[in-house]
Motif scaffolding. Structure first.
Motif, PDB file in Angstrom:
ATOM      1  N   SER A 222      87.213   9.835  51.726  1.00  0.00           N
ATOM      2  CA  SER A 222      86.137  10.931  52.197  1.00  0.00           C
ATOM      3  C   SER A 222      85.016  11.043  51.071  1.00  0.00           C
ATOM      4  O   SER A 222      83.954  11.443  51.412  1.00  0.00           O
ATOM      5  CB  SER A 222      87.208  12.072  52.641  1.00  0.00           C
ATOM      6  N   ARG A 223      85.587  11.469  49.923  1.00  0.00           N
ATOM      7  CA  ARG A 223      84.525  11.855  49.058  1.00  0.00           C
ATOM      8  C   ARG A 223      83.674  10.707  48.715  1.00  0.00           C
ATOM      9  O   ARG A 223      82.367  10.969  48.703  1.00  0.00           O
ATOM     10  CB  ARG A 223      85.382  12.342  47.501  1.00  0.00           C
ATOM     11  N   ALA A 224      84.367   9.513  48.599  1.00  0.00           N
ATOM     12  CA  ALA A 224      83.200   8.412  48.407  1.00  0.00           C
ATOM     13  C   ALA A 224      82.234   8.129  49.516  1.00  0.00           C
ATOM     14  O   ALA A 224      81.335   7.866  49.148  1.00  0.00           O
ATOM     15  CB  ALA A 224      84.245   6.981  48.064  1.00  0.00           C
ATOM     16  N   LEU A 225      82.813   8.346  50.647  1.00  0.00           N
ATOM     17  CA  LEU A 225      81.691   8.308  51.935  1.00  0.00           C
ATOM     18  C   LEU A 225      80.770   9.268  51.746  1.00  0.00           C
ATOM     19  O   LEU A 225      79.597   8.711  52.057  1.00  0.00           O
ATOM     20  CB  LEU A 225      82.550   8.140  53.137  1.00  0.00           C
ATOM     21  N   ALA A 226      81.221  10.544  51.623  1.00  0.00           N
ATOM     22  CA  ALA A 226      80.145  11.580  51.423  1.00  0.00           C
ATOM     23  C   ALA A 226      79.179  11.063  50.208  1.00  0.00           C
ATOM     24  O   ALA A 226      77.897  11.522  50.541  1.00  0.00           O
ATOM     25  CB  ALA A 226      80.868  12.934  51.233  1.00  0.00           C
ATOM     26  N   GLY A 227      79.594  10.734  49.297  1.00  0.00           N
ATOM     27  CA  GLY A 227      78.733  10.333  47.953  1.00  0.00           C
ATOM     28  C   GLY A 227      77.883   9.311  48.297  1.00  0.00           C
ATOM     29  O   GLY A 227      76.814   9.189  47.891  1.00  0.00           O
ATOM     30  N   ALA A 228      78.126   8.329  49.331  1.00  0.00           N
ATOM     31  CA  ALA A 228      77.505   7.357  49.667  1.00  0.00           C
ATOM     32  C   ALA A 228      76.313   7.767  50.612  1.00  0.00           C
ATOM     33  O   ALA A 228      75.352   6.856  50.961  1.00  0.00           O
ATOM     34  CB  ALA A 228      78.332   6.015  50.313  1.00  0.00           C
ATOM     35  N   LEU A 229      76.540   8.820  51.486  1.00  0.00           N
ATOM     36  CA  LEU A 229      75.466   9.211  52.547  1.00  0.00           C
ATOM     37  C   LEU A 229      74.391   9.981  51.915  1.00  0.00           C
ATOM     38  O   LEU A 229      74.649  10.653  50.908  1.00  0.00           O
ATOM     39  CB  LEU A 229      76.143   9.834  53.773  1.00  0.00           C
ATOM     40  N   SER A 230      73.273  10.095  52.495  1.00  0.00           N
ATOM     41  CA  SER A 230      71.935  10.575  51.758  1.00  0.00           C
ATOM     42  C   SER A 230      72.134  12.209  51.740  1.00  0.00           C
ATOM     43  O   SER A 230      71.399  12.952  51.093  1.00  0.00           O
ATOM     44  CB  SER A 230      70.736  10.050  52.478  1.00  0.00           C
ATOM     45  N   ASP A 231      72.816  12.695  53.059  1.00  0.00           N
ATOM     46  CA  ASP A 231      72.829  14.212  53.140  1.00  0.00           C
ATOM     47  C   ASP A 231      74.308  14.652  53.742  1.00  0.00           C
ATOM     48  O   ASP A 231      74.276  14.806  54.905  1.00  0.00           O
ATOM     49  CB  ASP A 231      71.721  14.646  54.298  1.00  0.00           C
ATOM     50  N   ALA A 232      75.146  14.724  52.751  1.00  0.00           N
ATOM     51  CA  ALA A 232      76.487  14.897  53.242  1.00  0.00           C
ATOM     52  C   ALA A 232      77.369  15.839  52.302  1.00  0.00           C
ATOM     53  O   ALA A 232      76.844  15.867  51.207  1.00  0.00           O
ATOM     54  CB  ALA A 232      77.286  13.636  53.339  1.00  0.00           C
ATOM     55  N   THR A 233      78.168  16.775  53.099  1.00  0.00           N
ATOM     56  CA  THR A 233      79.021  17.477  52.315  1.00  0.00           C
ATOM     57  C   THR A 233      80.533  17.069  52.466  1.00  0.00           C
ATOM     58  O   THR A 233      80.820  16.583  53.591  1.00  0.00           O
ATOM     59  CB  THR A 233      78.768  18.879  52.873  1.00  0.00           C
ATOM     60  N   VAL A 234      81.235  17.506  51.561  1.00  0.00           N
ATOM     61  CA  VAL A 234      82.796  17.108  51.735  1.00  0.00           C
ATOM     62  C   VAL A 234      83.690  18.084  51.590  1.00  0.00           C
ATOM     63  O   VAL A 234      83.415  18.979  50.772  1.00  0.00           O
ATOM     64  CB  VAL A 234      83.220  15.647  50.789  1.00  0.00           C
TER      65      VAL A 234
END
Length: 281
Positions: A222-234
């Motif tokens: 989940s952290r990795a996906l949020a980091g890969a998206l341009s406007d995300a919060t985890v």
């Protein structure tokens, strides 16, 4: 909850009648829309909430592995909501099908979510690896040979732990067998494709929710996906693979706060997030 067994591949149902925004909840593999029952009463009154029943749900799971176009089925669910959903909340494998659907080139500077009228995303317990080298034979062995454990976990959480361990094991094995090799391959194929997703194409605000003790889709994914998206919060909640069931209050609070911050809704029901939750990245 609707107890009628609907065998159509895709169906949606309106669950609350708030004036808006329209929120669509998508269940994961071997589940159905009952997975949202604990969280539904806690979501903001202002939302108009819909739930979907998808081809990989419990009732039709024996057939879904042969579906030729999962993205098309998910698009069908989106279009079945009158006016289209403005917020899409997708759990587990549904989050991966949704990412697959939204992995499209921009047209006229507009990304796929906005073309579909989606203003915000909530991805719950998604499966994600940033690099192809993160998949090895041990990973495949884990998800193949221990796949029944994920099914067992869903049964345990849904039943509130009331079932004897032997009954739970037998039910988990039965669900695994109903998913079958074709269904497992469809799931793992989606997982294997995650390093190739062009996550930069998805620019709408996104909340990624993981479970601290999730052994299926680990919190670091989940952290990795949020980091890969341009406007995300985890946010990582103190639970396993089913935050909406295991931590319904915290889950609803996070979704409510996110919708409030993103779309300007007044906060109701689901209150402010708990201090113990992971801070915004």
């Amino acid at each position: 909850m609707n107890t009628h067994i609907d065998l159509r591949p895709v169906a949606v149902e309106q669950r609350t009648d708030g004036p808006g925004p329209r929120v669509l909840l998508l269940h994961g593999l071997a589940a159905n829309d009952s997975v949202w029952e604990r969280a539904l009463p806690l979501l903001p009154d202002a939302c108009q909430v819909w739930t979907a029943r998808l081809p990989w749900r419990t009732e039709t799971i024996a057939d879904w592995g042969h579906e030729p176009n999962l993205r098309g089925r998910l698009a069908q669910a989106l279009s079945a909501v009158p006016g289209g959903p403005e917020v899409v909340v997708a759990h587990s494998m549904a989050a991966n099908v949704l990412l697959d659907l939204l992995d499209q080139k921009q047209r006229g500077g507009v990304d796929a979510p906005r073309r579909l009228g989606i203003r915000a995303l909530v991805l719950v317990s998604p499966f994600y690896r940033a690099g192809a080298d993160e998949f090895d034979w041990n990973t495949i062995s884990y998800y193949l040979n221990d796949f029944h454990l994920i099914m067992e976990e869903g049964i345990r959480v849904h039943s509130g732990g009331r079932l004897p361990a032997d009954v739970q094991r037998a039910m988990g094995a039965r669900v695994r067998d109903r998913v079958g090799p074709h269904g497992w391959l469809r799931f793992f194929e989606l997982y294997l494709r995650t390093p190739a997703l062009d996550t930069g194409r998805i620019t709408v605000p996104t909340l990624v929710i993981g479970g601290e003790t999730d052994f299926a889709a680990r919190a670091e994914e989940s952290r990795a996906l949020a980091g890969a998206l341009s406007d995300a919060t985890v946010r990582v909640l103190p639970c396993g693979h089913f935050p909406m069931l295991e931590a319904a209050d915290e889950f609803a609070a996070e979704v409510s706060s996110f919708v409030h911050a993103t779309l300007g809704l007044p906060l109701q029901r689901g209150a402010a997030p708990h201090d113990a939750l992971e801070p915004q990245r």
